[in-house]
Motif scaffolding. Structure first.
Motif, PDB file in Angstrom:
ATOM      1  N   THR A   1      22.134  -6.476  54.618  1.00 42.38           N
ATOM      2  CA  THR A   1      21.055  -6.725  53.668  1.00 42.38           C
ATOM      3  C   THR A   1      21.599  -7.244  52.343  1.00 42.38           C
ATOM      4  OG1 THR A   1      19.931  -4.850  54.726  1.00 42.38           O
ATOM      5  CG2 THR A   1      18.912  -5.709  52.771  1.00 42.38           C
ATOM      6  N   GLY A   2      22.919  -7.341  52.239  1.00 39.12           N
ATOM      7  CA  GLY A   2      23.518  -7.912  51.042  1.00 39.12           C
ATOM      8  C   GLY A   2      24.131  -6.913  50.086  1.00 39.12           C
ATOM      9  N   TYR A   3      24.107  -5.620  50.451  1.00 34.83           N
ATOM     10  CA  TYR A   3      24.642  -4.585  49.572  1.00 34.83           C
ATOM     11  C   TYR A   3      26.077  -4.249  49.986  1.00 34.83           C
ATOM     12  CZ  TYR A   3      19.866  -4.071  47.910  1.00 34.83           C
ATOM     13  OH  TYR A   3      18.623  -4.316  47.365  1.00 34.83           O
ATOM     14  N   ARG A   4      26.953  -5.195  49.785  1.00 31.65           N
ATOM     15  CA  ARG A   4      28.348  -5.055  50.206  1.00 31.65           C
ATOM     16  C   ARG A   4      29.035  -3.854  49.541  1.00 31.65           C
ATOM     17  NH1 ARG A   4      32.369  -8.923  52.000  1.00 31.65           N
ATOM     18  NH2 ARG A   4      34.473  -8.184  51.490  1.00 31.65           N
ATOM     19  N   GLU A   5      28.825  -3.699  48.259  1.00 36.35           N
ATOM     20  CA  GLU A   5      29.489  -2.613  47.536  1.00 36.35           C
ATOM     21  C   GLU A   5      28.999  -1.245  47.999  1.00 36.35           C
ATOM     22  OE1 GLU A   5      32.125  -2.947  45.543  1.00 36.35           O
ATOM     23  OE2 GLU A   5      31.987  -5.039  46.212  1.00 36.35           O
ATOM     24  N   HIS A   6      27.741  -1.167  48.430  1.00 37.50           N
ATOM     25  CA  HIS A   6      27.211   0.096  48.927  1.00 37.50           C
ATOM     26  C   HIS A   6      27.758   0.410  50.323  1.00 37.50           C
ATOM     27  CE1 HIS A   6      24.331  -0.908  45.753  1.00 37.50           C
ATOM     28  NE2 HIS A   6      23.963   0.364  45.756  1.00 37.50           N
ATOM     29  N   ALA A   7      28.163  -0.632  51.042  1.00 34.15           N
ATOM     30  CA  ALA A   7      28.710  -0.422  52.384  1.00 34.15           C
ATOM     31  C   ALA A   7      30.156   0.083  52.334  1.00 34.15           C
ATOM     32  CB  ALA A   7      28.649  -1.725  53.181  1.00 34.15           C
ATOM     33  N   LYS A   8      30.875  -0.225  51.275  1.00 36.07           N
ATOM     34  CA  LYS A   8      32.289   0.135  51.193  1.00 36.07           C
ATOM     35  C   LYS A   8      32.549   1.638  51.310  1.00 36.07           C
ATOM     36  CE  LYS A   8      34.206  -3.851  48.738  1.00 36.07           C
ATOM     37  NZ  LYS A   8      34.865  -4.301  47.488  1.00 36.07           N
ATOM     38  N   PRO A   9      31.853   2.496  50.556  1.00 40.50           N
ATOM     39  CA  PRO A   9      32.142   3.936  50.701  1.00 40.50           C
ATOM     40  C   PRO A   9      31.785   4.479  52.083  1.00 40.50           C
ATOM     41  CG  PRO A   9      30.263   3.577  49.240  1.00 40.50           C
ATOM     42  CD  PRO A   9      30.905   2.243  49.459  1.00 40.50           C
ATOM     43  N   LEU A  10      30.822   3.851  52.760  1.00 44.95           N
ATOM     44  CA  LEU A  10      30.477   4.274  54.111  1.00 44.95           C
ATOM     45  C   LEU A  10      31.569   3.877  55.097  1.00 44.95           C
ATOM     46  CD1 LEU A  10      26.700   3.356  54.007  1.00 44.95           C
ATOM     47  CD2 LEU A  10      27.675   5.658  54.047  1.00 44.95           C
ATOM     48  N   ALA A  11      32.151   2.704  54.894  1.00 45.72           N
ATOM     49  CA  ALA A  11      33.278   2.291  55.723  1.00 45.72           C
ATOM     50  C   ALA A  11      34.478   3.212  55.494  1.00 45.72           C
ATOM     51  CB  ALA A  11      33.660   0.849  55.411  1.00 45.72           C
ATOM     52  N   ARG A  12      34.677   3.591  54.251  1.00 45.97           N
ATOM     53  CA  ARG A  12      35.783   4.509  53.922  1.00 45.97           C
ATOM     54  C   ARG A  12      35.549   5.876  54.567  1.00 45.97           C
ATOM     55  NH1 ARG A  12      35.218   4.389  48.735  1.00 45.97           N
ATOM     56  NH2 ARG A  12      36.091   2.281  48.717  1.00 45.97           N
ATOM     57  N   LYS A  13      34.305   6.328  54.548  1.00 44.61           N
ATOM     58  CA  LYS A  13      33.962   7.613  55.160  1.00 44.61           C
ATOM     59  C   LYS A  13      34.222   7.582  56.658  1.00 44.61           C
ATOM     60  CE  LYS A  13      31.751  11.662  55.327  1.00 44.61           C
ATOM     61  NZ  LYS A  13      32.234  12.904  54.662  1.00 44.61           N
ATOM     62  N   TYR A  14      33.902   6.465  57.282  1.00 46.68           N
ATOM     63  CA  TYR A  14      34.136   6.321  58.723  1.00 46.68           C
ATOM     64  C   TYR A  14      35.623   6.487  59.034  1.00 46.68           C
ATOM     65  CZ  TYR A  14      33.894   4.419  63.455  1.00 46.68           C
ATOM     66  OH  TYR A  14      33.982   4.264  64.817  1.00 46.68           O
ATOM     67  N   THR A  15      36.460   5.829  58.259  1.00 49.96           N
ATOM     68  CA  THR A  15      37.905   5.935  58.471  1.00 49.96           C
ATOM     69  C   THR A  15      38.385   7.365  58.262  1.00 49.96           C
ATOM     70  OG1 THR A  15      38.215   3.655  57.731  1.00 49.96           O
ATOM     71  CG2 THR A  15      40.155   5.070  57.730  1.00 49.96           C
ATOM     72  N   ASP A  16      37.863   8.026  57.237  1.00 54.58           N
ATOM     73  CA  ASP A  16      38.261   9.411  56.958  1.00 54.58           C
ATOM     74  C   ASP A  16      37.866  10.346  58.098  1.00 54.58           C
ATOM     75  OD1 ASP A  16      39.270   8.594  54.536  1.00 54.58           O
ATOM     76  OD2 ASP A  16      37.517   9.228  53.380  1.00 54.58           O
TER      77      ASP A  16
END
Length: 235
Positions: free
Chosen positions: A47-62
């Motif tokens: 939807t265009g919210y790249r910066e909002h997706a970053k912490p979710l990607a980080r959480k997935y890795t964690d």
């Protein structure tokens, strides 16, 4: 190994997640479900919210970083993790869509399933185009005992869901859905299967409004069904 259930499945289709666990455990896998898992960020990113997706990607890795394998009953979410998370600065764990995990990692196509129904299969866009899953789901379905598999006309055509696309471009999405439903009905199938509940929700919703009598069933639920523990008994 770990199960990444995905938001949609966890919220609306938990029977699919249970089917994945039942199937994988039957095949000798030890499956864990980390309770701290959250959204992979696909909806935000698309939807265009790249910066909002970053912490979710980080959480997935964690959450999943300590596992050898992560399996998701969704080509779109697995595609997000594999193809987009690295662009967001993450090094995600090895994440697979269910069909490719079964065929490529476990090396099986006959999983001992039994499903006495006429079935057609819709290959979802992300599994087909992003992950390159190919005909692995079809190979798995062909090995299911008592299953009558019929080819879906124009199978590679998108169903029109596309997450927020269906909301932002409702008229186009509805037209694409109409084409897909016509193809499904032309098969005479009792069951429409796919590897993503998002697409099944979209197509199944349209078919239910038509009172077409075609039931959407995730691939995992078909593969988890056995003669001793059939699909209908688990619903």
């Amino acid at each position: 190994m770990a199960l990444f259930a995905t938001c949609l499945t966890d919220t609306f289709f938990p029977e699919t997640a249970r089917a994945v666990v039942r199937l994988l455990e039957r095949l000798g896998c030890s499956v864990e479900f980390p309770l701290d898992q959250t959204c992979c960020g696909q909806m935000h990113f698309n939807t265009g919210y790249r910066e909002h997706a970053k912490p979710l990607a980080r959480k997935y890795t964690d959450v999943f970083g300590s596992y050898d394998y992560v399996v998701a009953p969704s080509g779109s979410c697995a595609g997000m993790v594999r193809e987009v998370h690295p662009a967001l600065g993450e090094s995600p764990p090895r994440t697979f869509e269910l069909a490719e995990f079964l065929v490529d990692v476990l090396g099986v196509t006959d999983v001992g399933a039994w499903f006495p129904h006429r079935v057609t299969y819709h290959p979802t866009c992300h599994s087909l185009r992003m992950l390159g899953v190919g005909d692995k789901p079809l190979a798995l379905l062909r090995a299911v005992k008592a299953l009558d598999l019929v080819e879906l006309p124009d199978s590679t055509q998108c169903c029109g869901f596309g997450g927020t696309f269906a909301v932002k471009n409702a008229e186009t999405s509805t037209a694409m859905l109409a084409d897909k439903m016509r193809c499904v009905l032309d098969t005479g199938a009792e069951v429409l299967s796919a590897g993503d509940n998002s697409c099944l929700m979209h197509i199944g919703g349209g078919l239910s409004r038509l009172r077409a009598g075609v039931r959407p069933v995730h691939l995992a639920e078909i593969l988890a069904s056995t003669e001793e523990d059939p699909w209908l008994a688990t619903r």
